[in-house]
Design an enzyme around this catalytic site. Sequence first.
Site, PDB file in Angstrom:
ATOM      1  N   GLU A  87       0.824  -1.212   0.000  1.00  0.00           N
ATOM      2  CA  GLU A  87       0.000   0.000   0.000  1.00  0.00           C
ATOM      3  C   GLU A  87       0.856   1.260   0.000  1.00  0.00           C
ATOM      4  O   GLU A  87       0.470   2.278  -0.569  1.00  0.00           O
ATOM      5  CB  GLU A  87      -0.937  -0.002   1.206  1.00  0.00           C
ATOM      6  N   TYR A 108     -14.871  26.608   1.912  1.00  0.00           N
ATOM      7  CA  TYR A 108     -14.707  25.255   1.372  1.00  0.00           C
ATOM      8  C   TYR A 108     -13.297  25.017   0.852  1.00  0.00           C
ATOM      9  O   TYR A 108     -12.802  23.900   0.903  1.00  0.00           O
ATOM     10  CB  TYR A 108     -15.660  24.965   0.214  1.00  0.00           C
ATOM     11  N   GLU A 127      -8.104   5.800  10.295  1.00  0.00           N
ATOM     12  CA  GLU A 127      -8.558   6.416  11.543  1.00  0.00           C
ATOM     13  C   GLU A 127      -7.620   7.560  11.942  1.00  0.00           C
ATOM     14  O   GLU A 127      -8.070   8.617  12.394  1.00  0.00           O
ATOM     15  CB  GLU A 127      -8.598   5.370  12.671  1.00  0.00           C
ATOM     16  N   LYS A 149     -11.805   4.274   1.940  1.00  0.00           N
ATOM     17  CA  LYS A 149     -10.745   3.615   1.166  1.00  0.00           C
ATOM     18  C   LYS A 149     -11.425   2.720   0.134  1.00  0.00           C
ATOM     19  O   LYS A 149     -12.149   1.794   0.476  1.00  0.00           O
ATOM     20  CB  LYS A 149      -9.866   2.775   2.098  1.00  0.00           C
TER      21      LYS A 149
END
Length: 116
Positions: free
Chosen positions: A21, A53, A72, A98
């Site tokens: 990853e 924004y 997290e 994800k």
Amino acid sequence: MQTINIRGIRLFAYHGCLEEEALIGCDYVVNVQLKGDFLQATKTDELCDTADYIIVYRIVKEEMAIRSNLIEHVAERIITRIKKELTIVKQLTVEVIKRNPPMNGEVDEVSFVIEK
């Protein structure tokens, strides 16, 4: 209290516990919900009376660029920075999604939601 939703911030990043990853990366989507007293902006039509924004997007993009093992951890960093930089925001929800996680099976997505 009023609500602003910013949905579908799509980014590519390198989060995850697996070595692969860190090398190949993955697609992510981040959704942000901001709550605060934005009513003044409905009267003044001034950006200073609401949550910008562009600042939220910048924070999300910068924090997603910092590698973490866990989504997290990334979500916590995003929520902490938004609350620090946009003091008009009183309550905040961040969801980090994800897409196609490497899980030895057919899984569309995994997400983590945090509220503060």
